[in-house]
Design an enzyme around this catalytic site. Sequence first.
Site, PDB file in Angstrom:
ATOM      1  N   LYS A   1      13.661  -2.331 -14.931  1.00 17.83           N
ATOM      2  CA  LYS A   1      12.868  -3.240 -15.759  1.00 17.83           C
ATOM      3  C   LYS A   1      13.789  -4.122 -16.614  1.00 17.83           C
ATOM      4  CE  LYS A   1       8.844  -1.933 -14.380  1.00 17.83           C
ATOM      5  NZ  LYS A   1       8.014  -2.836 -13.567  1.00 17.83           N
TER       6      LYS A   1
ATOM      7  N   TYR B   1       4.479  -3.131 -21.412  1.00 14.53           N
ATOM      8  CA  TYR B   1       3.280  -2.314 -21.600  1.00 14.53           C
ATOM      9  C   TYR B   1       3.609  -1.020 -22.338  1.00 14.53           C
ATOM     10  CZ  TYR B   1       1.941  -4.854 -17.280  1.00 14.53           C
ATOM     11  OH  TYR B   1       1.702  -5.783 -16.314  1.00 14.53           O
TER      12      TYR B   1
ATOM     13  N   SER C   1       7.975  -2.860 -19.361  1.00 20.75           N
ATOM     14  CA  SER C   1       7.542  -1.569 -19.887  1.00 20.75           C
ATOM     15  C   SER C   1       8.204  -1.290 -21.226  1.00 20.75           C
ATOM     16  CB  SER C   1       7.941  -0.471 -18.885  1.00 20.75           C
ATOM     17  OG  SER C   1       7.835   0.806 -19.461  1.00 20.75           O
TER      18      SER C   1
ATOM     19  N   ARG D   1       2.624   8.602 -28.415  1.00 11.36           N
ATOM     20  CA  ARG D   1       2.726   7.407 -27.592  1.00 11.36           C
ATOM     21  C   ARG D   1       1.629   6.412 -27.958  1.00 11.36           C
ATOM     22  NH1 ARG D   1       6.560   9.962 -26.770  1.00 11.36           N
ATOM     23  NH2 ARG D   1       7.608  10.526 -24.821  1.00 11.36           N
TER      24      ARG D   1
ATOM     25  N   PHE E   1       3.253  -7.247 -10.341  1.00 15.17           N
ATOM     26  CA  PHE E   1       3.053  -5.827 -10.656  1.00 15.17           C
ATOM     27  C   PHE E   1       3.823  -4.930  -9.685  1.00 15.17           C
ATOM     28  CE2 PHE E   1      -0.207  -6.146 -13.794  1.00 15.17           C
ATOM     29  CZ  PHE E   1      -1.102  -7.140 -13.421  1.00 15.17           C
TER      30      PHE E   1
ATOM     31  N   LEU F   1       0.287  12.006 -18.554  1.00 17.34           N
ATOM     32  CA  LEU F   1      -0.585  12.918 -19.296  1.00 17.34           C
ATOM     33  C   LEU F   1      -2.068  12.793 -18.942  1.00 17.34           C
ATOM     34  CD1 LEU F   1      -0.976  15.052 -21.498  1.00 17.34           C
ATOM     35  CD2 LEU F   1      -0.981  13.210 -23.203  1.00 17.34           C
TER      36      LEU F   1
ATOM     37  N   LEU G   1       0.823  -1.227   0.000  1.00 17.54           N
ATOM     38  CA  LEU G   1       0.000   0.000   0.000  1.00 17.54           C
ATOM     39  C   LEU G   1       0.850   1.266   0.000  1.00 17.54           C
ATOM     40  CD1 LEU G   1      -2.821  -1.084   2.513  1.00 17.54           C
ATOM     41  CD2 LEU G   1      -2.839  -1.259  -0.004  1.00 17.54           C
TER      42      LEU G   1
ATOM     43  N   TYR H   1      14.485   3.903 -13.272  1.00 16.31           N
ATOM     44  CA  TYR H   1      13.256   3.088 -13.269  1.00 16.31           C
ATOM     45  C   TYR H   1      13.286   2.101 -14.435  1.00 16.31           C
ATOM     46  CZ  TYR H   1       8.647   1.706 -14.707  1.00 16.31           C
ATOM     47  OH  TYR H   1       7.586   0.959 -15.149  1.00 16.31           O
TER      48      TYR H   1
HETATM   49  P1  NAD Z   1       0.867   1.436  -9.140  1.00 10.02           P
HETATM   50  O1  NAD Z   1       1.845   2.218  -8.364  1.00 10.02           O
HETATM   51  O2  NAD Z   1      -0.544   1.879  -9.224  1.00 10.02           O
HETATM   52  O3  NAD Z   1       0.852  -0.093  -8.612  1.00 10.02           O
HETATM   53  C1  NAD Z   1       1.989  -0.694  -8.074  1.00 10.02           C
HETATM   54  C2  NAD Z   1       1.560  -1.339  -6.758  1.00 10.02           C
HETATM   55  O4  NAD Z   1       2.684  -1.990  -6.177  1.00 10.02           O
HETATM   56  C3  NAD Z   1       1.043  -0.315  -5.737  1.00 10.02           C
HETATM   57  O5  NAD Z   1      -0.192  -0.761  -5.223  1.00 10.02           O
HETATM   58  C4  NAD Z   1       2.119  -0.300  -4.649  1.00 10.02           C
HETATM   59  O6  NAD Z   1       1.561  -0.083  -3.370  1.00 10.02           O
HETATM   60  C5  NAD Z   1       2.694  -1.706  -4.788  1.00 10.02           C
HETATM   61  N1  NAD Z   1       4.088  -1.868  -4.359  1.00 10.02           N
HETATM   62  C6  NAD Z   1       5.166  -1.144  -4.739  1.00 10.02           C
HETATM   63  N2  NAD Z   1       6.282  -1.633  -4.165  1.00 10.02           N
HETATM   64  C7  NAD Z   1       5.893  -2.710  -3.422  1.00 10.02           C
HETATM   65  C8  NAD Z   1       6.574  -3.632  -2.592  1.00 10.02           C
HETATM   66  N3  NAD Z   1       7.884  -3.558  -2.376  1.00 10.02           N
HETATM   67  N4  NAD Z   1       5.852  -4.620  -1.991  1.00 10.02           N
HETATM   68  C9  NAD Z   1       4.506  -4.703  -2.180  1.00 10.02           C
HETATM   69  N5  NAD Z   1       3.797  -3.858  -2.937  1.00 10.02           N
HETATM   70  C10 NAD Z   1       4.501  -2.869  -3.549  1.00 10.02           C
HETATM   71  O7  NAD Z   1       1.484   1.265 -10.598  1.00 10.02           O
HETATM   72  P2  NAD Z   1       0.816   0.655 -11.920  1.00 10.02           P
HETATM   73  O8  NAD Z   1       0.682   1.760 -12.891  1.00 10.02           O
HETATM   74  O9  NAD Z   1      -0.337  -0.190 -11.567  1.00 10.02           O
HETATM   75  O10 NAD Z   1       2.018  -0.275 -12.449  1.00 10.02           O
HETATM   76  C11 NAD Z   1       2.046  -1.649 -12.116  1.00 10.02           C
HETATM   77  C12 NAD Z   1       3.293  -2.222 -12.722  1.00 10.02           C
HETATM   78  O11 NAD Z   1       3.297  -1.973 -14.124  1.00 10.02           O
HETATM   79  C13 NAD Z   1       4.573  -1.563 -12.191  1.00 10.02           C
HETATM   80  O12 NAD Z   1       5.586  -2.569 -12.066  1.00 10.02           O
HETATM   81  C14 NAD Z   1       4.971  -0.577 -13.281  1.00 10.02           C
HETATM   82  O13 NAD Z   1       6.367  -0.373 -13.320  1.00 10.02           O
HETATM   83  C15 NAD Z   1       4.499  -1.294 -14.512  1.00 10.02           C
HETATM   84  N6  NAD Z   1       4.206  -0.389 -15.629  1.00 10.02           N
HETATM   85  C16 NAD Z   1       3.360   0.667 -15.448  1.00 10.02           C
HETATM   86  C17 NAD Z   1       3.109   1.530 -16.524  1.00 10.02           C
HETATM   87  C18 NAD Z   1       2.218   2.731 -16.356  1.00 10.02           C
HETATM   88  O14 NAD Z   1       2.317   3.653 -17.199  1.00 10.02           O
HETATM   89  N7  NAD Z   1       1.363   2.771 -15.361  1.00 10.02           N
HETATM   90  C19 NAD Z   1       3.683   1.296 -17.769  1.00 10.02           C
HETATM   91  C20 NAD Z   1       4.532   0.186 -17.916  1.00 10.02           C
HETATM   92  C21 NAD Z   1       4.780  -0.653 -16.830  1.00 10.02           C
HETATM   93  C1  WQD Z   2       3.117  11.056 -22.449  1.00 15.56           C
HETATM   94  C2  WQD Z   2       3.303  12.219 -23.394  1.00 15.56           C
HETATM   95  C3  WQD Z   2       4.883  13.859 -22.629  1.00 15.56           C
HETATM   96  C4  WQD Z   2       2.470  15.087 -19.155  1.00 15.56           C
HETATM   97  C5  WQD Z   2       5.891   7.240 -18.765  1.00 15.56           C
HETATM   98  C6  WQD Z   2       7.071   6.431 -18.334  1.00 15.56           C
HETATM   99  C7  WQD Z   2       6.925   5.019 -18.816  1.00 15.56           C
HETATM  100  C8  WQD Z   2       5.586   4.449 -18.365  1.00 15.56           C
HETATM  101  C9  WQD Z   2       4.457   5.332 -18.831  1.00 15.56           C
HETATM  102  C10 WQD Z   2       5.992   3.172 -16.377  1.00 15.56           C
HETATM  103  C11 WQD Z   2       4.747  12.660 -23.548  1.00 15.56           C
HETATM  104  C12 WQD Z   2       3.475  14.452 -22.683  1.00 15.56           C
HETATM  105  C13 WQD Z   2       2.920  14.460 -20.304  1.00 15.56           C
HETATM  106  C14 WQD Z   2       2.159  16.457 -19.198  1.00 15.56           C
HETATM  107  C15 WQD Z   2       2.736  16.495 -21.532  1.00 15.56           C
HETATM  108  N1  WQD Z   2       5.522   4.306 -16.964  1.00 15.56           N
HETATM  109  N2  WQD Z   2       3.038  15.146 -21.456  1.00 15.56           N
HETATM  110  N3  WQD Z   2       2.296  17.117 -20.387  1.00 15.56           N
HETATM  111  O1  WQD Z   2       6.541   9.700 -20.555  1.00 15.56           O
HETATM  112  O2  WQD Z   2       5.417   8.290 -22.354  1.00 15.56           O
HETATM  113  O3  WQD Z   2       5.881   7.279 -20.145  1.00 15.56           O
HETATM  114  O4  WQD Z   2       4.696   6.641 -18.294  1.00 15.56           O
HETATM  115  O5  WQD Z   2       6.439   2.199 -16.920  1.00 15.56           O
HETATM  116  O6  WQD Z   2       7.982   4.258 -18.292  1.00 15.56           O
HETATM  117  O7  WQD Z   2       8.227   6.970 -18.965  1.00 15.56           O
HETATM  118  O8  WQD Z   2       4.115   9.004 -20.348  1.00 15.56           O
HETATM  119  O9  WQD Z   2       2.097  10.244 -19.711  1.00 15.56           O
HETATM  120  O10 WQD Z   2       4.339  11.027 -18.814  1.00 15.56           O
HETATM  121  O11 WQD Z   2       3.796  11.381 -21.228  1.00 15.56           O
HETATM  122  O12 WQD Z   2       2.859  17.094 -22.596  1.00 15.56           O
HETATM  123  O13 WQD Z   2       1.760  17.087 -18.180  1.00 15.56           O
HETATM  124  O14 WQD Z   2       2.606  13.366 -22.866  1.00 15.56           O
HETATM  125  O15 WQD Z   2       5.852  14.774 -23.091  1.00 15.56           O
HETATM  126  O16 WQD Z   2       4.946  13.054 -24.885  1.00 15.56           O
HETATM  127  P1  WQD Z   2       5.560   8.650 -20.924  1.00 15.56           P
HETATM  128  P2  WQD Z   2       3.554  10.439 -19.924  1.00 15.56           P
END
Ligand code: NAD
Ligand code: WQD
Length: 339
Positions: free
Chosen positions: A155, A179, A126, A233, A82, A202, A35, A151
């Site tokens: 990955k 993703y 990711s 994106r 996750f 965004l 959490l 970060y």
């Molecule tokens: P999120 O932060 O909403 O969910 C991650 C969850 O993991 C949270 O509930 C947090 O409390 C829990 N957590 C973190 N560290 C922990 C630990 N040590 N032990 C137990 N629980 C822990 O993020 P999300 O957007 O749901 O992302 C989930 C996964 O997908 C992450 O690994 C993230 O890197 C990956 N991912 C997310 C995105 C994105 O844009 N959201 C894109 C690509 C990959």
């Molecule tokens: C998207 C586009 C910004 C905010 C990130 C992480 C990636 C993954 C997803 C975990 C870009 C533009 C954004 C704003 C803007 N997370 N933008 N104004 O950067 O593609 O990816 O989140 O895995 O690892 O890097 O996503 O939503 O931050 O940006 O103009 O206030 O929107 O420049 O072109 P990003 P984002």
Amino acid sequence: MNNKVLVTGGTGYIGSHSVVELINAGYEPIIVDNLCNSKIQVLDRIEKITGKRPTFYKIDCTNEEEFEKVFVNEKFDSVIHFAGLKAVGESVIKPLEYYQNNVGSALVLLKLMKKYNVKNIIFSSSATVYGDPISVPVYENAEIKHATNPYGETKIIIERIIEDFVKANPSFKGILLRYANPIGAHKSGLIGEEPIGIPNNLMPYITQVAIGKLDHLNVFGNDYNTIDGTGVRDYIHVVDLAKGHVSALKKFKEDITCVAYNLGTGRGTSVLELVHAFEKANNIKIPYVITKRRFGDIAINYLSAEKALKELNWKANLTIEDCCRDSWNFQVNNKDGIK
Ligand code: NAD
Ligand code: WQD
């Protein structure tokens, strides 16, 4: 094979949507989450949506002694991992915390999986592992170089750890899901993306402008070599993404080792295209200002979805308009967050 699945990070944004789809598909998710970036009330929301309350353990996955209790108490064949910290900017400021938490939790998980003979892992990777791609769409066999931030580096490292672990333990299987940019929310408006503080991403920034929490959107640069100069994106609805995990679980019935799949749409959308789609879908004006580029941003990234369609029989079906409508619906229904 029983139908229990361990879901680490299962009260998070993607995890909670995946738990809903797992329950819908007849699985019994067991959530482990500390959490640190989600709320216990998400369990109430999951129960409201599905009629079932998943088993929950408030445990830090880096705490081996605590985490082992789950492997003693529960019997499951597969894990969806996750849990992790995911804020790119924060990872630049606090690299050690990111390596400790993300790589540390993966190492503890794999050690316990080996000890208790849990053979199947799906890892939340990711598109960021591809860095700044040479060409788009990006295919799974694209060269994995260095990420542009700690970060993303976690990955890449965890993918490599899982590959090496499966090589050393041939009866184990790994699926790496890379993703794109997940946005949107469950159509009920009960679960969705709830960033803490000012959103980095965004879509949550747009919804907070729309609801009046933020004054306007800063568009980070319009001088990229893209359709309208703004960043492009691959935005994927989080429910499509969640269903991709259900499809991936079925792959463990086959004789695989460690395999990567993109979970994207195969299409790119610019910042301004997303803003205009949001305005049209919800009949709301989003004021914005063009500012300079954000450090570390790349111009274009979108993923090929061919391999997941061919081998997982999965593809994204929901549209950008669906994403915009569902993100807004969640924001309107949770003005002060999930309570
Ligand atoms: P999120 O932060 O909403 O969910 C991650 C969850 O993991 C949270 O509930 C947090 O409390 C829990 N957590 C973190 N560290 C922990 C630990 N040590 N032990 C137990 N629980 C822990 O993020 P999300 O957007 O749901 O992302 C989930 C996964 O997908 C992450 O690994 C993230 O890197 C990956 N991912 C997310 C995105 C994105 O844009 N959201 C894109 C690509 C990959
Ligand atoms: C998207 C586009 C910004 C905010 C990130 C992480 C990636 C993954 C997803 C975990 C870009 C533009 C954004 C704003 C803007 N997370 N933008 N104004 O950067 O593609 O990816 O989140 O895995 O690892 O890097 O996503 O939503 O931050 O940006 O103009 O206030 O929107 O420049 O072109 P990003 P984002």
